[in-house]
Design a protein around this motif. Structure first.
Motif, PDB file in Angstrom:
ATOM      1  N   VAL A 186      -5.863  -1.816 -13.748  1.00  0.00           N
ATOM      2  CA  VAL A 186      -6.207  -2.733 -12.664  1.00  0.00           C
ATOM      3  C   VAL A 186      -7.706  -3.031 -12.754  1.00  0.00           C
ATOM      4  CG1 VAL A 186      -6.224  -3.071 -10.164  1.00  0.00           C
ATOM      5  CG2 VAL A 186      -4.380  -1.756 -11.231  1.00  0.00           C
ATOM      6  N   SER A 187      -8.082  -4.286 -12.616  1.00  0.00           N
ATOM      7  CA  SER A 187      -9.485  -4.669 -12.776  1.00  0.00           C
ATOM      8  C   SER A 187     -10.333  -4.166 -11.608  1.00  0.00           C
ATOM      9  CB  SER A 187      -9.613  -6.193 -12.863  1.00  0.00           C
ATOM     10  OG  SER A 187      -9.313  -6.788 -11.612  1.00  0.00           O
ATOM     11  N   ASP A 188     -11.642  -4.053 -11.863  1.00  0.00           N
ATOM     12  CA  ASP A 188     -12.560  -3.604 -10.815  1.00  0.00           C
ATOM     13  C   ASP A 188     -12.517  -4.528  -9.604  1.00  0.00           C
ATOM     14  OD1 ASP A 188     -13.294  -1.613 -12.510  1.00  0.00           O
ATOM     15  OD2 ASP A 188     -15.251  -2.437 -13.046  1.00  0.00           O
ATOM     16  N   LEU A 194      -8.347  -4.394  -2.983  1.00  0.00           N
ATOM     17  CA  LEU A 194      -7.395  -3.440  -2.397  1.00  0.00           C
ATOM     18  C   LEU A 194      -8.063  -2.610  -1.306  1.00  0.00           C
ATOM     19  CD1 LEU A 194      -5.496  -2.242  -5.611  1.00  0.00           C
ATOM     20  CD2 LEU A 194      -4.589  -3.652  -3.753  1.00  0.00           C
ATOM     21  N   TRP A 195      -9.295  -2.158  -1.557  1.00  0.00           N
ATOM     22  CA  TRP A 195     -10.021  -1.421  -0.526  1.00  0.00           C
ATOM     23  C   TRP A 195     -10.297  -2.318   0.676  1.00  0.00           C
ATOM     24  CZ3 TRP A 195     -11.391   3.623   0.161  1.00  0.00           C
ATOM     25  CH2 TRP A 195     -11.148   4.487  -0.914  1.00  0.00           C
ATOM     26  N   SER A 196     -10.628  -3.578   0.415  1.00  0.00           N
ATOM     27  CA  SER A 196     -10.919  -4.506   1.506  1.00  0.00           C
ATOM     28  C   SER A 196      -9.681  -4.734   2.372  1.00  0.00           C
ATOM     29  CB  SER A 196     -11.403  -5.851   0.945  1.00  0.00           C
ATOM     30  OG  SER A 196     -12.601  -5.688   0.229  1.00  0.00           O
ATOM     31  N   ILE A 197      -8.514  -4.825   1.739  1.00  0.00           N
ATOM     32  CA  ILE A 197      -7.275  -5.009   2.493  1.00  0.00           C
ATOM     33  C   ILE A 197      -7.074  -3.855   3.469  1.00  0.00           C
ATOM     34  CG2 ILE A 197      -4.750  -5.001   2.289  1.00  0.00           C
ATOM     35  CD1 ILE A 197      -5.145  -6.550  -0.361  1.00  0.00           C
ATOM     36  N   GLY A 198      -7.328  -2.633   2.987  1.00  0.00           N
ATOM     37  CA  GLY A 198      -7.183  -1.468   3.858  1.00  0.00           C
ATOM     38  C   GLY A 198      -8.071  -1.555   5.084  1.00  0.00           C
ATOM     39  N   VAL A 199      -9.319  -1.980   4.895  1.00  0.00           N
ATOM     40  CA  VAL A 199     -10.252  -2.081   6.018  1.00  0.00           C
ATOM     41  C   VAL A 199      -9.858  -3.211   6.957  1.00  0.00           C
ATOM     42  CG1 VAL A 199     -12.654  -2.480   6.669  1.00  0.00           C
ATOM     43  CG2 VAL A 199     -12.130  -1.084   4.666  1.00  0.00           C
ATOM     44  N   VAL A 200      -9.424  -4.353   6.397  1.00  0.00           N
ATOM     45  CA  VAL A 200      -9.036  -5.507   7.224  1.00  0.00           C
ATOM     46  C   VAL A 200      -7.870  -5.157   8.142  1.00  0.00           C
ATOM     47  CG1 VAL A 200      -8.006  -7.809   7.153  1.00  0.00           C
ATOM     48  CG2 VAL A 200      -9.940  -7.271   5.677  1.00  0.00           C
ATOM     49  N   VAL A 201      -6.841  -4.506   7.596  1.00  0.00           N
ATOM     50  CA  VAL A 201      -5.688  -4.165   8.442  1.00  0.00           C
ATOM     51  C   VAL A 201      -6.055  -3.067   9.446  1.00  0.00           C
ATOM     52  CG1 VAL A 201      -3.951  -4.900   6.779  1.00  0.00           C
ATOM     53  CG2 VAL A 201      -4.772  -2.549   6.698  1.00  0.00           C
ATOM     54  N   GLU A 202      -6.997  -2.207   9.063  1.00  0.00           N
ATOM     55  CA  GLU A 202      -7.478  -1.190  10.001  1.00  0.00           C
ATOM     56  C   GLU A 202      -8.160  -1.861  11.194  1.00  0.00           C
ATOM     57  OE1 GLU A 202     -11.283   1.760  10.007  1.00  0.00           O
ATOM     58  OE2 GLU A 202     -10.011   1.848   8.225  1.00  0.00           O
ATOM     59  N   TRP A 233       2.234   6.407   0.382  1.00  0.00           N
ATOM     60  CA  TRP A 233       1.844   7.201  -0.783  1.00  0.00           C
ATOM     61  C   TRP A 233       2.969   7.285  -1.802  1.00  0.00           C
ATOM     62  CZ3 TRP A 233      -2.682   6.280  -0.116  1.00  0.00           C
ATOM     63  CH2 TRP A 233      -3.384   6.527   1.072  1.00  0.00           C
ATOM     64  N   GLY A 234       4.221   7.152  -1.330  1.00  0.00           N
ATOM     65  CA  GLY A 234       5.329   7.077  -2.275  1.00  0.00           C
ATOM     66  C   GLY A 234       5.221   5.834  -3.154  1.00  0.00           C
ATOM     67  N   LEU A 235       4.908   4.689  -2.546  1.00  0.00           N
ATOM     68  CA  LEU A 235       4.744   3.445  -3.301  1.00  0.00           C
ATOM     69  C   LEU A 235       3.517   3.511  -4.210  1.00  0.00           C
ATOM     70  CD1 LEU A 235       5.517   0.763  -0.556  1.00  0.00           C
ATOM     71  CD2 LEU A 235       6.941   1.365  -2.530  1.00  0.00           C
ATOM     72  N   THR A 236       2.426   4.132  -3.728  1.00  0.00           N
ATOM     73  CA  THR A 236       1.205   4.229  -4.529  1.00  0.00           C
ATOM     74  C   THR A 236       1.437   5.064  -5.782  1.00  0.00           C
ATOM     75  OG1 THR A 236      -0.116   4.040  -2.512  1.00  0.00           O
ATOM     76  CG2 THR A 236      -1.237   4.862  -4.462  1.00  0.00           C
ATOM     77  N   GLY A 237       2.237   6.124  -5.667  1.00  0.00           N
ATOM     78  CA  GLY A 237       2.546   6.940  -6.828  1.00  0.00           C
ATOM     79  C   GLY A 237       3.564   6.301  -7.757  1.00  0.00           C
ATOM     80  N   TRP A 238       4.421   5.439  -7.182  1.00  0.00           N
ATOM     81  CA  TRP A 238       5.533   4.861  -7.938  1.00  0.00           C
ATOM     82  C   TRP A 238       5.112   3.693  -8.813  1.00  0.00           C
ATOM     83  CZ3 TRP A 238       8.123   0.031  -6.432  1.00  0.00           C
ATOM     84  CH2 TRP A 238       9.229  -0.265  -7.232  1.00  0.00           C
ATOM     85  N   SER A 239       4.168   2.849  -8.352  1.00  0.00           N
ATOM     86  CA  SER A 239       3.881   1.605  -9.061  1.00  0.00           C
ATOM     87  C   SER A 239       2.395   1.264  -9.030  1.00  0.00           C
ATOM     88  CB  SER A 239       4.679   0.460  -8.419  1.00  0.00           C
ATOM     89  OG  SER A 239       4.367  -0.783  -9.006  1.00  0.00           O
ATOM     90  N   ASP A 241       1.848  -2.040  -9.762  1.00  0.00           N
ATOM     91  CA  ASP A 241       1.987  -3.482  -9.581  1.00  0.00           C
ATOM     92  C   ASP A 241       1.134  -3.921  -8.396  1.00  0.00           C
ATOM     93  OD1 ASP A 241       3.672  -6.076 -10.102  1.00  0.00           O
ATOM     94  OD2 ASP A 241       3.747  -5.746  -7.936  1.00  0.00           O
ATOM     95  N   VAL A 242       0.351  -4.971  -8.568  1.00  0.00           N
ATOM     96  CA  VAL A 242      -0.601  -5.384  -7.536  1.00  0.00           C
ATOM     97  C   VAL A 242       0.117  -5.739  -6.237  1.00  0.00           C
ATOM     98  CG1 VAL A 242      -2.331  -7.120  -6.906  1.00  0.00           C
ATOM     99  CG2 VAL A 242      -2.323  -6.149  -9.210  1.00  0.00           C
ATOM    100  N   GLY A 243       1.272  -6.406  -6.328  1.00  0.00           N
ATOM    101  CA  GLY A 243       2.015  -6.757  -5.123  1.00  0.00           C
ATOM    102  C   GLY A 243       2.428  -5.532  -4.333  1.00  0.00           C
ATOM    103  N   VAL A 244       2.903  -4.497  -5.034  1.00  0.00           N
ATOM    104  CA  VAL A 244       3.290  -3.249  -4.374  1.00  0.00           C
ATOM    105  C   VAL A 244       2.075  -2.576  -3.746  1.00  0.00           C
ATOM    106  CG1 VAL A 244       4.245  -0.930  -4.742  1.00  0.00           C
ATOM    107  CG2 VAL A 244       5.271  -2.905  -5.885  1.00  0.00           C
ATOM    108  N   LEU A 245       0.955  -2.575  -4.473  1.00  0.00           N
ATOM    109  CA  LEU A 245      -0.255  -1.929  -3.965  1.00  0.00           C
ATOM    110  C   LEU A 245      -0.812  -2.661  -2.742  1.00  0.00           C
ATOM    111  CD1 LEU A 245      -2.097  -1.005  -7.294  1.00  0.00           C
ATOM    112  CD2 LEU A 245      -0.809   0.511  -5.764  1.00  0.00           C
ATOM    113  N   VAL A 246      -0.703  -3.987  -2.736  1.00  0.00           N
ATOM    114  CA  VAL A 246      -1.153  -4.758  -1.568  1.00  0.00           C
ATOM    115  C   VAL A 246      -0.346  -4.350  -0.338  1.00  0.00           C
ATOM    116  CG1 VAL A 246      -1.176  -7.060  -0.524  1.00  0.00           C
ATOM    117  CG2 VAL A 246      -2.087  -6.723  -2.828  1.00  0.00           C
TER     118      VAL A 246
END
Length: 346
Positions: A186-188, A194-202, A233-239, A241-246
């Motif tokens: 995954v690119s930088d 991905l980190w920004s998405i976490g903060v936005v939804v928070e 965390w199940g999805l994070t360990g499983w894939s 794929d950017v869509g799954v990580l989003v």
């Protein structure tokens, strides 16, 4: 460890609402002083170590004390805790961005200067007199309960364990998610998004928490957060794929944001003499000691399991899903929260 010890030994002493604003002023100015002293310490490692301990002695209690002040005003229906707390998340994003730009221009020494000036600005800001001052609930000064006595309560032990499992599950994410994603291709830039998405939804969760979950029982909020821990965390360990990580990152508003709101709501409706003790325990154990221990454990797990370490984090949500707060306490919290909602509407 410094923050853990300070929150157990020092924070509970500020148990009256009238203590809170002076305490924030004290910790802000003292923390700023220790921050500026860092500039004279380089490159003496021993002196840097001493100053690091001292500055954490100031920062450690300042977080629960400021949360307790927000809780006090929330109890008096003068503010919405969620909408107030979202400014902390926004400040985190702004502070990280500004610091990154400053480091590019002036080098890493800018980090300490910005931190010290931030604490200094906080101290001066608290010198402004609020329109409504914090006030004690009763005319007589309540006796400060011993922290050991508070910890012996079954409901407190269940609460601490429940929050420790949910918040502790973020250890591998905070420590190794970026490393794992980059190693997996995954690119930088995408990692940053991905980190920004976490903060936005928070931030969104804090802003809409009362509207979406104002009438939910605290137990239900914790169960939803525990279920989100298992899925995320199940999805994070499983894939990778950017869509799954989003999608997984979008659950940060539940695994962290909603769990924090549930914890604050539980603490807000404790007896006034226990409020500061509960705030101190929350910051000392789940957000302090447990997070530190699980971060170290995550290091061993990641070196052994790589991305599968996230499955272990997902497993922490399973016992949290079945832990139950004492029935009478849960009913009291739910009823009080509903009454406060009605009162604010009126």
């Amino acid at each position: 460890m410094t923050r853990f010890v300070m929150n157990l030994c020092v924070t509970p002493r500020f148990h009256l609402p009238t203590h809170l604003l002076p305490a924030i002023r004290l910790f802000s100015f003292v923390g700023a002083m220790f921050g500026f002293l860092h500039l004279a310490a380089t490159p003496d490692l021993l002196w840097l170590t001493v100053l690091s301990v001292l500055i954490n002695c100031s920062i450690g209690p300042s977080v629960p004390v400021s949360d307790a002040l927000a809780n006090h005003y929330n109890q008096r229906n003068l503010l919405d805790y969620g909408k107030t707390r979202l400014w902390g998340s926004l400040a985190f994003v702004l502070g990280s961005t500004v610091t990154g730009k400053m480091v590019e221009v002036f080098g890493p020494q800018a980090i300490i200067l910005l931190a010290a000036f931030g604490l200094l600005a906080t101290g001066f800001w608290t010198l402004l007199k609020p329109s409504v001052l914090p006030e004690n609930d009763t005319a007589t000064q309540p006796v400060r309960p011993k922290l050991s006595a508070v910890m012996r309560s079954k409901e407190v032990l269940v609460f601490v364990l429940l929050v420790s499992l949910i918040q502790g599950s973020h250890a591998a994410y905070y420590a190794f998610s970026s490393v794992h994603w980059i190693k997996s291709g995954v690119s930088d830039a995408v990692v940053g998004y991905l980190w920004s998405i976490g903060v936005v939804v928070e931030v969104t969760m804090f802003a809409l928490s009362r509207r979406l979950f104002g009438h939910w029982q605290v137990q239900s909020l914790f169960r939803l957060a525990a279920l989100a821990v298992i899925v995320r965390w199940g999805l994070t360990g499983w894939s990778i794929d950017v869509g799954v990580l989003v999608f997984a990152q979008s659950l940060h508003g539940v695994t962290f944001g909603l769990a924090h709101i549930a914890a604050m709501r539980y603490i807000q409706h404790q007896p006034s003499d226990k409020l500061m003790a509960m705030q101190a325990l929350y910051n000392a154990i789940p957000l302090g000691a447990v997070m530190a221990i699980l971060t170290m454990v995550s290091g061993e797990l990641y070196s052994w399991l790589q991305g599968d370490a996230f499955y272990v984090m997902a497993a922490l949500g399973v016992p949290a899903l079945f832990l139950t707060l004492p029935k009478n306490q849960e009913q009291n919290v739910g009823v009080t929260a509903k009454s406060a909602e009605i009162a604010q509407g009126e």
